[in-house]
Write a protein that holds these residues in place. Structure first.
Motif, PDB file in Angstrom:
ATOM      1  N   LEU A  76     -26.416  39.605 -17.479  1.00 25.71           N
ATOM      2  CA  LEU A  76     -25.503  38.946 -16.161  1.00 25.71           C
ATOM      3  C   LEU A  76     -24.103  39.694 -15.965  1.00 25.71           C
ATOM      4  O   LEU A  76     -23.799  40.015 -14.975  1.00 25.71           O
ATOM      5  CB  LEU A  76     -25.481  37.660 -16.337  1.00 25.71           C
ATOM      6  CG  LEU A  76     -24.983  36.973 -15.012  1.00 25.71           C
ATOM      7  CD1 LEU A  76     -26.104  37.028 -13.765  1.00 25.71           C
ATOM      8  CD2 LEU A  76     -24.728  35.456 -15.291  1.00 25.71           C
ATOM      9  N   SER A  77     -23.672  39.962 -17.290  1.00 28.85           N
ATOM     10  CA  SER A  77     -22.266  40.956 -17.087  1.00 28.85           C
ATOM     11  C   SER A  77     -22.239  41.232 -18.704  1.00 28.85           C
ATOM     12  O   SER A  77     -22.423  40.653 -19.443  1.00 28.85           O
ATOM     13  CB  SER A  77     -21.274  40.203 -16.724  1.00 28.85           C
ATOM     14  OG  SER A  77     -20.570  39.202 -17.647  1.00 28.85           O
ATOM     15  N   PRO A  78     -21.688  42.584 -18.684  1.00 33.01           N
ATOM     16  CA  PRO A  78     -21.417  43.035 -20.116  1.00 33.01           C
ATOM     17  C   PRO A  78     -20.431  42.397 -20.924  1.00 33.01           C
ATOM     18  O   PRO A  78     -20.403  42.295 -22.113  1.00 33.01           O
ATOM     19  CB  PRO A  78     -20.966  44.533 -19.969  1.00 33.01           C
ATOM     20  CG  PRO A  78     -20.417  44.296 -18.653  1.00 33.01           C
ATOM     21  CD  PRO A  78     -20.902  43.420 -17.737  1.00 33.01           C
ATOM     22  N   ASP A  79     -19.512  41.484 -20.319  1.00 36.94           N
ATOM     23  CA  ASP A  79     -18.136  40.959 -20.931  1.00 36.94           C
ATOM     24  C   ASP A  79     -17.884  39.552 -20.620  1.00 36.94           C
ATOM     25  O   ASP A  79     -16.778  39.304 -20.612  1.00 36.94           O
ATOM     26  CB  ASP A  79     -16.905  41.946 -20.846  1.00 36.94           C
ATOM     27  CG  ASP A  79     -16.683  42.116 -19.205  1.00 36.94           C
ATOM     28  OD1 ASP A  79     -17.438  41.543 -18.483  1.00 36.94           O
ATOM     29  OD2 ASP A  79     -15.872  42.626 -18.975  1.00 36.94           O
ATOM     30  N   SER A  80     -19.061  38.707 -19.960  1.00 37.01           N
ATOM     31  CA  SER A  80     -18.798  37.401 -19.516  1.00 37.01           C
ATOM     32  C   SER A  80     -17.883  37.264 -18.404  1.00 37.01           C
ATOM     33  O   SER A  80     -17.055  36.374 -18.170  1.00 37.01           O
ATOM     34  CB  SER A  80     -18.355  36.459 -20.588  1.00 37.01           C
ATOM     35  OG  SER A  80     -19.441  36.377 -21.552  1.00 37.01           O
ATOM     36  N   SER A  81     -17.580  38.446 -17.431  1.00 35.09           N
ATOM     37  CA  SER A  81     -16.820  38.484 -16.500  1.00 35.09           C
ATOM     38  C   SER A  81     -17.363  37.903 -15.079  1.00 35.09           C
ATOM     39  O   SER A  81     -16.754  37.951 -14.205  1.00 35.09           O
ATOM     40  CB  SER A  81     -16.207  39.608 -16.432  1.00 35.09           C
ATOM     41  OG  SER A  81     -16.961  40.822 -16.022  1.00 35.09           O
ATOM     42  N   HIS A  82     -18.714  37.783 -15.090  1.00 38.97           N
ATOM     43  CA  HIS A  82     -19.377  37.185 -13.949  1.00 38.97           C
ATOM     44  C   HIS A  82     -18.604  35.989 -13.503  1.00 38.97           C
ATOM     45  O   HIS A  82     -18.507  35.030 -14.229  1.00 38.97           O
ATOM     46  CB  HIS A  82     -20.701  36.953 -14.380  1.00 38.97           C
ATOM     47  CG  HIS A  82     -21.683  36.873 -13.225  1.00 38.97           C
ATOM     48  ND1 HIS A  82     -21.620  35.677 -12.394  1.00 38.97           N
ATOM     49  CD2 HIS A  82     -22.529  37.547 -12.607  1.00 38.97           C
ATOM     50  CE1 HIS A  82     -22.484  35.770 -11.460  1.00 38.97           C
ATOM     51  NE2 HIS A  82     -23.202  36.905 -11.461  1.00 38.97           N
ATOM     52  N   PRO A  83     -18.480  35.841 -12.171  1.00 38.16           N
ATOM     53  CA  PRO A  83     -17.870  34.640 -11.432  1.00 38.16           C
ATOM     54  C   PRO A  83     -18.352  33.262 -12.175  1.00 38.16           C
ATOM     55  O   PRO A  83     -17.557  32.498 -12.231  1.00 38.16           O
ATOM     56  CB  PRO A  83     -17.942  34.840  -9.862  1.00 38.16           C
ATOM     57  CG  PRO A  83     -17.838  36.234  -9.908  1.00 38.16           C
ATOM     58  CD  PRO A  83     -18.833  36.854 -11.156  1.00 38.16           C
ATOM     59  N   LEU A  84     -19.728  33.212 -12.165  1.00 39.38           N
ATOM     60  CA  LEU A  84     -20.455  32.207 -12.912  1.00 39.38           C
ATOM     61  C   LEU A  84     -20.151  31.799 -14.178  1.00 39.38           C
ATOM     62  O   LEU A  84     -19.871  30.602 -14.574  1.00 39.38           O
ATOM     63  CB  LEU A  84     -21.846  32.462 -12.538  1.00 39.38           C
ATOM     64  CG  LEU A  84     -22.324  31.987 -11.297  1.00 39.38           C
ATOM     65  CD1 LEU A  84     -23.972  32.402 -11.181  1.00 39.38           C
ATOM     66  CD2 LEU A  84     -22.384  30.512 -11.062  1.00 39.38           C
ATOM     67  N   GLN A  85     -20.310  33.004 -15.067  1.00 37.77           N
ATOM     68  CA  GLN A  85     -19.555  32.700 -16.586  1.00 37.77           C
ATOM     69  C   GLN A  85     -18.270  32.147 -16.634  1.00 37.77           C
ATOM     70  O   GLN A  85     -17.899  31.363 -17.140  1.00 37.77           O
ATOM     71  CB  GLN A  85     -19.765  33.834 -17.255  1.00 37.77           C
ATOM     72  CG  GLN A  85     -21.286  34.418 -17.265  1.00 37.77           C
ATOM     73  CD  GLN A  85     -21.564  35.695 -17.908  1.00 37.77           C
ATOM     74  OE1 GLN A  85     -20.834  36.694 -17.422  1.00 37.77           O
ATOM     75  NE2 GLN A  85     -22.632  35.881 -18.587  1.00 37.77           N
ATOM     76  N   GLN A  86     -17.230  32.686 -15.896  1.00 40.84           N
ATOM     77  CA  GLN A  86     -15.913  32.296 -15.930  1.00 40.84           C
ATOM     78  C   GLN A  86     -15.794  30.853 -15.275  1.00 40.84           C
ATOM     79  O   GLN A  86     -15.133  29.965 -15.943  1.00 40.84           O
ATOM     80  CB  GLN A  86     -15.183  33.136 -14.770  1.00 40.84           C
ATOM     81  CG  GLN A  86     -14.952  34.713 -15.348  1.00 40.84           C
ATOM     82  CD  GLN A  86     -14.089  35.542 -14.348  1.00 40.84           C
ATOM     83  OE1 GLN A  86     -13.884  34.985 -13.059  1.00 40.84           O
ATOM     84  NE2 GLN A  86     -14.073  36.611 -14.685  1.00 40.84           N
TER      85      GLN A  86
END
Length: 157
Positions: A76-86
């Motif tokens: 989903l993102s390499p560093d948990s920076s996806h807006p959903l993860q945030q």
């Protein structure tokens, strides 16, 4: 041998074409973020993206993924920076956490298709993802927040 493209990487796997994609991801490739829940496509814990569509990997045969783009929660993102993860972190969404990778993957498709969902849009899109802990109100808030983050310039979705 079967060649699969998962999270932008190519993998060669020795799997029967009728093996569920979930077991290829978890058992053969070690991508254990995708969870086994029910095995009959009813709970959503195993949701991954296949060419941008949310699918239940427990009933998706690996042969369907050949030549396709598969994205798991790890991609989903390499560093948990996806807006959903945030947003998930901001609203402390997970309780036990078991269903959350499937929830996130379903929500990502929702926001890609509808960047400004209403509560009803969210409820409709997420209804196939079961959370035994009942974090649905936090999930809804986090999806609204992710939509805002996306508008503010958070890419990914």
């Amino acid at each position: 041998m079967i060649t699969l493209k998962i999270n932008q990487k190519s993998y060669e796997v020795d799997a029967a074409p009728d093996m569920p994609l979930l077991w290829v991801l978890r058992d053969l490739l070690g991508l254990t973020g995708t969870k086994f829940g029910c095995g009959v496509a009813q709970c959503g814990a195993c949701t991954v993206h296949l060419n941008g569509e949310a699918v239940r990997s427990c009933v998706t045969l690996v042969k369907r993924a050949i030549g396709q783009d598969v994205v798991t929660i790890e991609g989903l993102s390499p560093d948990s920076s996806h807006p959903l993860q945030q947003a998930w972190l901001e609203f402390d969404v997970p309780q036990c956490g078991y269903c959350q990778s499937g929830q996130l993957m379903s929500a990502a498709v929702l926001l890609k298709e509808n960047p400004n969902p209403t509560d009803q849009d969210i409820d409709d899109a997420m209804s196939g993802n079961i959370c035994r802990c009942g974090t649905y109100p936090r999930i809804r808030k986090a999806i609204h927040r992710a939509a805002s983050l996306q508008k503010e310039g958070g890419s990914h979705v």
